[in-house]
Design a protein around this motif. Structure first.
Motif, PDB file in Angstrom:
ATOM      1  N   MET A  26     106.530  -5.704  50.557  1.00 32.88           N
ATOM      2  CA  MET A  26     106.623  -6.755  51.574  1.00 32.88           C
ATOM      3  C   MET A  26     107.668  -7.823  51.239  1.00 32.88           C
ATOM      4  SD  MET A  26     105.995  -8.277  54.377  1.00 32.88           S
ATOM      5  CE  MET A  26     104.692  -7.316  55.130  1.00 32.88           C
ATOM      6  N   LEU A  27     107.506  -8.536  50.113  1.00 34.64           N
ATOM      7  CA  LEU A  27     108.440  -9.619  49.809  1.00 34.64           C
ATOM      8  C   LEU A  27     109.830  -9.085  49.482  1.00 34.64           C
ATOM      9  CD1 LEU A  27     106.140 -11.999  47.726  1.00 34.64           C
ATOM     10  CD2 LEU A  27     107.047 -12.411  50.028  1.00 34.64           C
ATOM     11  N   TRP A  28     109.901  -8.005  48.700  1.00 42.66           N
ATOM     12  CA  TRP A  28     111.203  -7.440  48.340  1.00 42.66           C
ATOM     13  C   TRP A  28     111.955  -6.990  49.590  1.00 42.66           C
ATOM     14  CZ3 TRP A  28     113.975  -6.789  43.797  1.00 42.66           C
ATOM     15  CH2 TRP A  28     115.072  -5.933  43.864  1.00 42.66           C
ATOM     16  N   PHE A  29     111.267  -6.277  50.482  1.00 43.42           N
ATOM     17  CA  PHE A  29     111.917  -5.811  51.707  1.00 43.42           C
ATOM     18  C   PHE A  29     112.358  -6.991  52.560  1.00 43.42           C
ATOM     19  CE2 PHE A  29     111.391  -1.156  52.902  1.00 43.42           C
ATOM     20  CZ  PHE A  29     111.429  -0.738  51.582  1.00 43.42           C
ATOM     21  N   LEU A  30     111.507  -8.005  52.681  1.00 42.96           N
ATOM     22  CA  LEU A  30     111.864  -9.166  53.481  1.00 42.96           C
ATOM     23  C   LEU A  30     113.086  -9.871  52.906  1.00 42.96           C
ATOM     24  CD1 LEU A  30     109.429 -11.688  55.043  1.00 42.96           C
ATOM     25  CD2 LEU A  30     111.420 -12.535  53.824  1.00 42.96           C
ATOM     26  N   GLN A  31     113.100 -10.073  51.588  1.00 45.54           N
ATOM     27  CA  GLN A  31     114.170 -10.861  50.986  1.00 45.54           C
ATOM     28  C   GLN A  31     115.487 -10.096  50.878  1.00 45.54           C
ATOM     29  OE1 GLN A  31     111.196 -13.238  48.096  1.00 45.54           O
ATOM     30  NE2 GLN A  31     113.296 -13.970  48.063  1.00 45.54           N
ATOM     31  N   HIS A  32     115.451  -8.795  51.086  1.00 45.17           N
ATOM     32  CA  HIS A  32     116.677  -7.997  51.119  1.00 45.17           C
ATOM     33  C   HIS A  32     117.006  -7.525  52.545  1.00 45.17           C
ATOM     34  CE1 HIS A  32     115.740  -7.844  46.810  1.00 45.17           C
ATOM     35  NE2 HIS A  32     117.023  -7.618  46.616  1.00 45.17           N
ATOM     36  N   TYR A  33     116.342  -8.082  53.549  1.00 43.79           N
ATOM     37  CA  TYR A  33     116.601  -7.747  54.955  1.00 43.79           C
ATOM     38  C   TYR A  33     116.443  -6.247  55.222  1.00 43.79           C
ATOM     39  CZ  TYR A  33     118.777 -12.429  55.488  1.00 43.79           C
ATOM     40  OH  TYR A  33     119.031 -13.779  55.531  1.00 43.79           O
ATOM     41  N   LEU A  34     115.409  -5.628  54.666  1.00 42.95           N
ATOM     42  CA  LEU A  34     115.287  -4.173  54.749  1.00 42.95           C
ATOM     43  C   LEU A  34     114.365  -3.688  55.855  1.00 42.95           C
ATOM     44  CD1 LEU A  34     115.082  -3.199  50.968  1.00 42.95           C
ATOM     45  CD2 LEU A  34     117.036  -2.969  52.508  1.00 42.95           C
ATOM     46  N   TRP A  35     113.562  -4.571  56.462  1.00 43.11           N
ATOM     47  CA  TRP A  35     112.634  -4.093  57.485  1.00 43.11           C
ATOM     48  C   TRP A  35     113.387  -3.659  58.750  1.00 43.11           C
ATOM     49  CZ3 TRP A  35     108.264  -2.708  55.765  1.00 43.11           C
ATOM     50  CH2 TRP A  35     107.572  -3.442  54.799  1.00 43.11           C
ATOM     51  N   GLU A  36     112.988  -2.519  59.315  1.00 42.29           N
ATOM     52  CA  GLU A  36     113.480  -2.118  60.644  1.00 42.29           C
ATOM     53  C   GLU A  36     112.540  -2.766  61.657  1.00 42.29           C
ATOM     54  OE1 GLU A  36     114.768   2.089  61.084  1.00 42.29           O
ATOM     55  OE2 GLU A  36     113.784   2.303  59.143  1.00 42.29           O
ATOM     56  N   LEU A  37     112.905  -3.952  62.098  1.00 38.09           N
ATOM     57  CA  LEU A  37     111.937  -4.810  62.772  1.00 38.09           C
ATOM     58  C   LEU A  37     111.406  -4.240  64.084  1.00 38.09           C
ATOM     59  CD1 LEU A  37     113.355  -8.388  62.067  1.00 38.09           C
ATOM     60  CD2 LEU A  37     111.569  -7.134  60.852  1.00 38.09           C
ATOM     61  N   ALA A  38     112.093  -3.315  64.684  1.00 41.84           N
ATOM     62  CA  ALA A  38     111.549  -2.694  65.897  1.00 41.84           C
ATOM     63  C   ALA A  38     110.301  -1.862  65.592  1.00 41.84           C
ATOM     64  CB  ALA A  38     112.608  -1.814  66.560  1.00 41.84           C
ATOM     65  N   TYR A  39     110.151  -1.446  64.336  1.00 40.52           N
ATOM     66  CA  TYR A  39     109.072  -0.532  63.957  1.00 40.52           C
ATOM     67  C   TYR A  39     108.180  -1.080  62.847  1.00 40.52           C
ATOM     68  CZ  TYR A  39     112.434   2.484  66.314  1.00 40.52           C
ATOM     69  OH  TYR A  39     113.313   3.007  67.227  1.00 40.52           O
ATOM     70  N   THR A  40     108.735  -1.802  61.915  1.00 40.32           N
ATOM     71  CA  THR A  40     107.977  -2.250  60.739  1.00 40.32           C
ATOM     72  C   THR A  40     108.375  -3.681  60.404  1.00 40.32           C
ATOM     73  OG1 THR A  40     109.720  -1.363  59.304  1.00 40.32           O
ATOM     74  CG2 THR A  40     107.787   0.051  59.696  1.00 40.32           C
ATOM     75  N   PRO A  41     107.514  -4.418  59.715  1.00 40.77           N
ATOM     76  CA  PRO A  41     106.136  -4.071  59.335  1.00 40.77           C
ATOM     77  C   PRO A  41     105.161  -4.435  60.440  1.00 40.77           C
ATOM     78  CG  PRO A  41     106.684  -6.205  58.433  1.00 40.77           C
ATOM     79  CD  PRO A  41     107.913  -5.740  59.171  1.00 40.77           C
ATOM     80  N   TYR A  70     114.179 -14.860  59.458  1.00 35.01           N
ATOM     81  CA  TYR A  70     113.634 -13.625  58.886  1.00 35.01           C
ATOM     82  C   TYR A  70     112.275 -13.863  58.242  1.00 35.01           C
ATOM     83  CZ  TYR A  70     114.374  -8.732  57.642  1.00 35.01           C
ATOM     84  OH  TYR A  70     114.293  -7.364  57.564  1.00 35.01           O
ATOM     85  N   TRP A  71     112.024 -15.079  57.763  1.00 35.55           N
ATOM     86  CA  TRP A  71     110.711 -15.397  57.186  1.00 35.55           C
ATOM     87  C   TRP A  71     109.604 -15.331  58.236  1.00 35.55           C
ATOM     88  CZ3 TRP A  71     109.390 -15.281  52.307  1.00 35.55           C
ATOM     89  CH2 TRP A  71     110.369 -15.464  51.330  1.00 35.55           C
ATOM     90  N   HIS A  72     109.985 -15.367  59.527  1.00 35.34           N
ATOM     91  CA  HIS A  72     108.976 -15.290  60.584  1.00 35.34           C
ATOM     92  C   HIS A  72     108.353 -13.906  60.683  1.00 35.34           C
ATOM     93  CE1 HIS A  72     109.112 -19.266  62.599  1.00 35.34           C
ATOM     94  NE2 HIS A  72     110.272 -19.338  61.957  1.00 35.34           N
ATOM     95  N   VAL A  73     108.819 -12.952  59.891  1.00 35.42           N
ATOM     96  CA  VAL A  73     108.103 -11.680  59.747  1.00 35.42           C
ATOM     97  C   VAL A  73     106.687 -11.955  59.225  1.00 35.42           C
ATOM     98  CG1 VAL A  73     108.000  -9.537  58.402  1.00 35.42           C
ATOM     99  CG2 VAL A  73     110.172 -10.279  59.398  1.00 35.42           C
ATOM    100  N   LEU A  74     106.542 -12.929  58.358  1.00 33.01           N
ATOM    101  CA  LEU A  74     105.246 -13.243  57.744  1.00 33.01           C
ATOM    102  C   LEU A  74     104.470 -14.241  58.598  1.00 33.01           C
ATOM    103  CD1 LEU A  74     106.287 -13.675  53.996  1.00 33.01           C
ATOM    104  CD2 LEU A  74     105.204 -11.691  55.057  1.00 33.01           C
ATOM    105  N   PHE A  88     121.911  -5.863  50.325  1.00 31.86           N
ATOM    106  CA  PHE A  88     121.853  -7.220  49.775  1.00 31.86           C
ATOM    107  C   PHE A  88     121.410  -7.090  48.335  1.00 31.86           C
ATOM    108  CE2 PHE A  88     121.699  -8.533  54.210  1.00 31.86           C
ATOM    109  CZ  PHE A  88     122.420  -9.725  54.203  1.00 31.86           C
ATOM    110  N   ASP A  89     121.880  -7.984  47.491  1.00 28.80           N
ATOM    111  CA  ASP A  89     121.501  -7.975  46.074  1.00 28.80           C
ATOM    112  C   ASP A  89     121.574  -9.408  45.563  1.00 28.80           C
ATOM    113  OD1 ASP A  89     120.712  -6.715  43.732  1.00 28.80           O
ATOM    114  OD2 ASP A  89     122.302  -5.214  43.826  1.00 28.80           O
ATOM    115  N   GLY A  90     120.529  -9.836  44.856  1.00 29.24           N
ATOM    116  CA  GLY A  90     120.539 -11.199  44.316  1.00 29.24           C
ATOM    117  C   GLY A  90     121.766 -11.449  43.464  1.00 29.24           C
TER     118      GLY A  90
END
Length: 489
Positions: A104-119, A192-196, A392-394
């Motif tokens: 959850m947090l890793w995917f969110l902070q790297h912009y990895l969620w496919e927001l049309a489907y997940t999470p 993007y934080w509004h995913v949570l 994305f990478d820190g």
């Protein structure tokens, strides 16, 4: 705080040591892996450190139970430090690590969620947050508070996305403690934080804002945090002073790009094990070698990288059988479905490209999925192109490590969304991680670049990394603590 030795409490999910049994059945300490542990090694050498970390396996839990508090350990250079292993409830830890922290947090902070489907945020995720992530953070906070009772003047260094709630829990019971938190991954923009759900995203930001100092790798992540702290937690953000006030506490928000220890890589590059691996690689390598070294993490963008190499081969048939891509991938978080599925996608893509182009004696992509640091160092010495196209990478430490030891005037191709790009972008070939055609063109440009320009670029990266090493990263953060103390004293 003055110069000299300091009392420091380092808090991270993984520790510098894990315990196991040798062939005789005796307990032995094994050095922990990972960039964070390596980066913080010099802290142990120069300061009085107590390190608090999760008990990872059965032997860790047994050692923690028998230690009656701290375990006295020694670092590789002989420096002593105290180790506190926190034995979490195993179900809580599974929810903490495998449901919330990753993915959850890793995917969110790297912009990895496919927001049309997940999470899909459901009752199970909220339960994992409350009974997993929050419980584990509470366990960490309890141990930190125990250590602060023993050493009230010690500074506490929290690390990364596993521990966002712990600083506030400590602050509530130790209001005068000196707390710092370094976030090693990107900080996304407010939207993007509004995913949570609101309570969770607010808790993340309020937890961090309980620290005196909050550190990031780049100005980009720092600005995103200040904006999000204002938008989501109601903090009073001062972008000029780089501070955020939440309630009565003002946090200093700083930028310190993490680095590596050049001496360590100089030593490794000349070691017999690396030299043997290099001889083996030299015997089978193509004329031109494109290298990528990554964890099998969706953020690393491996599938698009293989597609970019396919486009390059399509456009340059004259390079068939002369060039190859070596992908050395460290298997990562395979207990999490999203990660194990990604490994399958990587393998399928490599196979597809190889089936299309390979001919007798030449396989375009050599894919190796195993944890083999020695092989990676050998490949660092041999690349003509280092290919880093992360979504994305820190930071991305590969882009700093490999040029230090490269012996072929190799060219760095670097994603503009890595933290390292802020420092190294001027000497690398920059790429958009989503534009595969541009990545293919960058490979071609790198392979055809004049020798003098290749050398100049590589030497510039080398000298920057040697000048801005991990010791400087540590000292900069200690100086931040001094600034905070001076401000309130």
């Amino acid at each position: 705080m003055g110069e000299g030795r300091r009392k420091l409490i380092v808090v991270s999910n993984r520790g510098p040591v894990t315990f196991g049994r040798d062939e005789s059945g005796d307990r032995v300490a094994r050095r922990g892996g990972g960039g964070l542990v390596t980066a913080l090694r010099s802290l142990v050498s120069h300061h009085d450190v107590t390190w608090i970390a999760s008990a990872m396996g059965q032997e860790d839990r047994a050692a923690a139970g028998q230690a009656d508090g701290a375990i006295e350990e020694t670092a590789r250079d002989g420096s002593p430090f105290r180790l506190r292993l926190v034995a979490h409830d195993q179900t809580a830890y599974d929810w903490f690590y495998n449901v919330i922290a990753n993915p959850m947090l890793w995917f969110l902070q790297h912009y990895l969620w496919e927001l049309a489907y997940t999470p899909s945020i459901d009752v199970a995720l909220r339960h994992a947050w409350e009974e997993g992530y929050a419980r584990v953070n509470e366990s960490f906070a309890e141990v930190v508070l125990e250590e602060l009772e023993l050493e009230p003047d010690a500074a506490v260094f929290f690390h990364d996305y596993h521990l966002y709630l712990a600083p506030k829990l400590v602050r509530e019971r130790a209001p005068d403690a000196l707390l710092a938190h370094f976030v090693h991954i990107p900080w996304p923009q407010t939207d993007y934080w509004h995913v949570l759900p609101d309570p969770i995203r607010r808790a993340v930001h309020e937890g961090l804002l309980a620290n005196d100092v909050i550190g990031f790798h780049t100005h980009r992540w720092r600005l995103n945090f200040l904006r999000a702290a204002s938008d989501l937690a109601g903090a009073d953000a001062d972008f000029g002073e780089s501070t955020a006030r939440c309630g009565r506490r003002r946090s200093l928000v700083t930028v310190h790009p993490i680095s590596v220890d050049p001496a360590e890589f100089d030593e490794l590059a000349g070691s017999e094990r690396v030299l043997a691996a290099e001889r083996e690689l030299s015997a089978r390598r193509p004329e031109k070698l494109v290298l990528r070294v990554d964890r099998t993490d969706p953020s690393k963008n491996i599938v698009r990288g293989f597609r970019a190499f396919e486009l390059y081969l399509d456009a340059h048939p004259e390079m068939h059988a002369r060039v190859g891509m070596l992908a050395l991938l460290d298997p990562s978080r395979q207990d999490i479905p999203e990660y194990s599925e990604y490994v399958g996608a990587v393998q399928r893509e490599a196979r597809r490209v190889n089936d299309r182009f390979q001919q007798e004696g030449w396989t375009p992509i050599e894919l190796v999925i195993q944890d083999d640091f020695v092989a990676s160092i050998a490949a660092y010495k041999q690349f003509d192109v280092l290919f880093v196209n992360a979504i994305f990478d820190g930071m991305n430490l590969i882009s700093k490590e490999a040029p230090l030891v490269n012996e072929r005037d190799g060219v760095l191709v670097l994603s503009e969304n890595t933290g390292a790009h802020d420092e190294l972008g001027g000497w690398a070939l920059s790429v958009n991680p989503f534009e595969v055609a541009g990545q293919a063109e960058a490979i071609h440009r790198a392979l055809t670049m004049p020798a003098g320009e290749r050398r100049e670029r590589l030497e510039a990266i080398r000298s920057h990394v040697r000048e801005h090493d991990v010791a400087g990263w540590i000292e900069a953060q200690l100086a931040d603590l001094d600034r905070v103390v001076a401000r309130v004293s």
